[in-house]
Design a protein around this motif. Sequence first.
Motif, PDB file in Angstrom:
ATOM      1  N   UNK A 106       0.777  -1.156   0.196  1.00 57.55           N
ATOM      2  CA  UNK A 106      -0.044   0.142   0.147  1.00 57.55           C
ATOM      3  C   UNK A 106       1.015   1.225   0.012  1.00 57.55           C
ATOM      4  N   UNK A 107       1.810   1.281   0.550  1.00 59.12           N
ATOM      5  CA  UNK A 107       2.723   2.408   0.539  1.00 59.12           C
ATOM      6  C   UNK A 107       3.278   2.806  -0.574  1.00 59.12           C
ATOM      7  N   UNK A 160      -5.138   5.333   6.122  1.00 54.98           N
ATOM      8  CA  UNK A 160      -4.072   4.932   7.217  1.00 54.98           C
ATOM      9  C   UNK A 160      -2.690   5.412   6.545  1.00 54.98           C
ATOM     10  N   UNK A 161      -2.603   5.023   5.290  1.00 53.84           N
ATOM     11  CA  UNK A 161      -1.115   5.293   4.501  1.00 53.84           C
ATOM     12  C   UNK A 161      -0.846   6.576   4.301  1.00 53.84           C
ATOM     13  N   UNK A 175       2.005  11.553   6.154  1.00 50.03           N
ATOM     14  CA  UNK A 175       1.925  12.858   6.929  1.00 50.03           C
ATOM     15  C   UNK A 175       2.696  12.884   8.307  1.00 50.03           C
ATOM     16  N   UNK A 176       2.694  11.674   8.937  1.00 42.50           N
ATOM     17  CA  UNK A 176       3.575  11.504  10.197  1.00 42.50           C
ATOM     18  C   UNK A 176       4.977  11.524   9.933  1.00 42.50           C
ATOM     19  N   UNK A 177       5.313  10.950   8.512  1.00 46.28           N
ATOM     20  CA  UNK A 177       6.758  11.137   8.307  1.00 46.28           C
ATOM     21  C   UNK A 177       7.344  12.438   7.587  1.00 46.28           C
ATOM     22  N   UNK A 181       5.912  17.636   0.814  1.00 44.28           N
ATOM     23  CA  UNK A 181       6.979  18.317   1.555  1.00 44.28           C
ATOM     24  C   UNK A 181       8.330  17.646   1.342  1.00 44.28           C
ATOM     25  N   UNK A 182       8.537  16.408   1.234  1.00 38.36           N
ATOM     26  CA  UNK A 182       9.748  15.880   1.001  1.00 38.36           C
ATOM     27  C   UNK A 182       9.417  14.718  -0.529  1.00 38.36           C
TER      28      UNK A 182
END
Length: 252
Positions: A162-163, A209-210, A215-217, A230-231
């Motif tokens: 999924x990622x 979730x992914x 976002x959290x990363x 962002x990255x």
Amino acid sequence: MASNFTQSLSANRAGCAGCYLRHFCLSADLNDAETEIFSSHIVSQRRVPKGEILFRAGDPLDTLFITRLGSFKSSVLNENGSEQVTDFHMTGEVLGAEAIPTGYHICTVTALEDSEICSLRYRELETFCDRDLKIARQFRLLLGRKIVAAHQNLLILGCTNSTQLLASFLLNLARKFEARGFSKSEFVLRMTRGELGSFLGLKLETVSRTLTHFDELNLIEINQRHVRIINLEGLKAVAKESGRAKRKTSQE
């Protein structure tokens, strides 16, 4: 940036010569007279409100469409009657070409937002292509770009988890926006997360979730459907991961 797809529907109504998407539909070697000839085959430019069906699976092919503003989705019905999204379409893309081999559409195309399309009578255009080599080449160019887009989709759907799927999808979308003169780092997802999951073969919960994980990363910032990358290099690294685990749609 939220207005990428929603520019004024009243702008640039002067036909192909005055359209800002001309480079997507017309090759640079067409002169003004030839451009006018091609433009004369555009039957109309009309609005398609959000949620309106442009054509349904099983409808006969009489018209090809070019997305002038907005976005669309293609879908089919599974055996259980549920919708399976097969593609998303942006400005400058041809709609309906899948019907050329059989004469009947194999999918249903629906507007994801208030959009605008150019309509081309297929039989008249086909006849004209027999008489004019430049117009025929132009038609092949339009169809060729559709094949390239389909190939890019296959590369995305070949990802193993999924990622990778979500990262590859976002990167491909960013490239499409950039090619159209928009920002490649900030855009709006016009499809729902359920529709995105249907296209990628993931459950809605997995998509949410992914995206939250990205976002959290600090790879992206996401606010509902608004995405800011962002990255970029980090997102590319995720897309290139060669995860060994095969995608299990029953779990995702």
